[in-house]
Design a protein around this motif. Structure first.
Motif, PDB file in Angstrom:
ATOM      1  N   ASN A  89      36.989  41.573  45.292  1.00 48.24           N
ATOM      2  CA  ASN A  89      38.200  41.565  44.473  1.00 48.24           C
ATOM      3  C   ASN A  89      38.146  40.371  43.521  1.00 48.24           C
ATOM      4  OD1 ASN A  89      40.750  41.511  43.375  1.00 48.24           O
ATOM      5  ND2 ASN A  89      41.839  41.411  45.323  1.00 48.24           N
ATOM      6  N   THR A  90      38.056  40.633  42.235  1.00 49.21           N
ATOM      7  CA  THR A  90      37.911  39.548  41.260  1.00 49.21           C
ATOM      8  C   THR A  90      39.180  38.721  41.114  1.00 49.21           C
ATOM      9  OG1 THR A  90      38.468  41.109  39.484  1.00 49.21           O
ATOM     10  CG2 THR A  90      36.125  40.741  39.947  1.00 49.21           C
ATOM     11  N   ASN A  91      40.311  39.240  41.613  1.00 48.84           N
ATOM     12  CA  ASN A  91      41.565  38.481  41.546  1.00 48.84           C
ATOM     13  C   ASN A  91      41.686  37.470  42.682  1.00 48.84           C
ATOM     14  OD1 ASN A  91      42.540  39.870  39.249  1.00 48.84           O
ATOM     15  ND2 ASN A  91      43.195  41.583  40.547  1.00 48.84           N
ATOM     16  N   ALA A  92      40.828  37.608  43.683  1.00 50.40           N
ATOM     17  CA  ALA A  92      40.837  36.686  44.821  1.00 50.40           C
ATOM     18  C   ALA A  92      39.826  35.568  44.578  1.00 50.40           C
ATOM     19  CB  ALA A  92      40.502  37.423  46.104  1.00 50.40           C
ATOM     20  N   LYS A  93      40.121  34.408  45.131  1.00 51.32           N
ATOM     21  CA  LYS A  93      39.234  33.253  44.974  1.00 51.32           C
ATOM     22  C   LYS A  93      38.490  33.031  46.288  1.00 51.32           C
ATOM     23  CE  LYS A  93      39.163  28.441  43.399  1.00 51.32           C
ATOM     24  NZ  LYS A  93      39.986  27.248  43.052  1.00 51.32           N
TER      25      LYS A  93
ATOM     26  N   THR B 279      43.954  29.755  48.753  1.00 54.28           N
ATOM     27  CA  THR B 279      44.903  30.199  47.737  1.00 54.28           C
ATOM     28  C   THR B 279      45.690  29.005  47.231  1.00 54.28           C
ATOM     29  OG1 THR B 279      45.125  32.327  48.844  1.00 54.28           O
ATOM     30  CG2 THR B 279      46.813  31.749  47.235  1.00 54.28           C
TER      31      THR B 279
END
Length: 268
Positions: free
Chosen positions: A207-211, A267
């Protein structure tokens, strides 16, 4: 606060394999390895272990200076503190424990921010360590006949050697503390899920939105299967191999293999 450890991650019959997904995490894991080997050298209390602990400390100090680890630790601690502050007022969080933890983290962070604090400075100015460092570029160059002073030092009493090693460690401990905290938070952030490698191969798009900072793969110690993990921030692949003997090349597995996978990150 910190995510609780999953029961499976504590089982002695599982082996955990890790893949860092960014350069900072890669350096944090290397730092962890350095500190682990140094502590083993101190704890074993033998002449040879003291020698190896000193050499590991010298290499650690060079590594810290080369990659500017202090700056990276400060940045990640700031993210963790910001994340933990958001837990204030959460009824599921012990407010007293959270306040105490935030106070400790802020104290450690403020110390790292001190301009004059240079980790490893004690060792870098030590004449014996300087002499040993100059010989490390030569294969086998730190033998007893190369550095008689080192041979003299490692043959001093166990108490004297241990005291000296701990003195050299003193200005490295803030780095040790910060690194342990960051890796603990990263590892405990992961949510474990079951996965299956078809014919010994597994691929996943992240998931590119997760770090994400780290991938953790958990396999039973029993058996002869191990993973080779490769990837980056967008996707990763796992190829499973069979080990039979150190004398032979591992063979790619064509079995369907079940394992646990964790995606770990912080996060902000």
């Amino acid at each position: 606060m910190m995510a609780p450890s999953r029961p499976f991650s504590l089982k002695p019959d599982l082996t955990s394999y890790e893949l860092p997904l960014n350069e900072k995490t890669r350096n944090f894991l290397r730092l962890e390895q350095f500190f682990s080997e140094i502590q083993k050298g101190i704890d074993e209390k033998s002449c040879d272990s003291a020698r190896m602990a000193l050499i590991q400390m010298i290499e650690l100090c060079d590594f810290i200076q080369r990659v500017d680890i202090k700056k990276d630790l400060i940045q990640e601690l700031e993210i963790i503190i910001s994340s933990f502050k958001q837990l204030s007022g959460n009824p599921n969080v012990d407010s007293k424990s959270l306040t105490k933890l935030l106070s400790e983290m802020n104290e450690g962070l403020n110390f790292l921010r001190i301009r004059d604090y240079q980790p490893g400075n004690l060792l870098q100015k030590d004449e014996l360590a300087i002499q040993v460092r100059h010989r490390l570029g030569i294969s086998g160059g730190a033998c007893h006949f190369d550095i008689p002073r080192l041979y003299y030092w490692i043959n001093k009493s166990e108490v004297e050697r241990t005291t000296q090693l701990n003195e050299w460690m003193e200005d490295l401990r803030p780095i040790l503390w910060a690194n342990k905290l960051i890796l603990r938070v990263v590892r405990e952030s992961g949510q474990a899920s079951n996965a299956t490698a078809t014919n010994g191969f597994y691929q996943e798009t992240l998931n590119t939105n997760a770090k994400y900072y780290l991938l953790r793969i958990h396999l039973p110690k029993e058996g002869s299967i191990f993973p080779e993990i490769s990837g980056g921030k967008h996707r990763f692949t796992i190829r499973f191999y069979m080990h039979s003997s150190t004398k032979l090349k591992p063979q790619k597995s064509d079995e369907n293999i079940e394992f646990f996978v964790e995606h770990c990150g912080i996060t902000s």
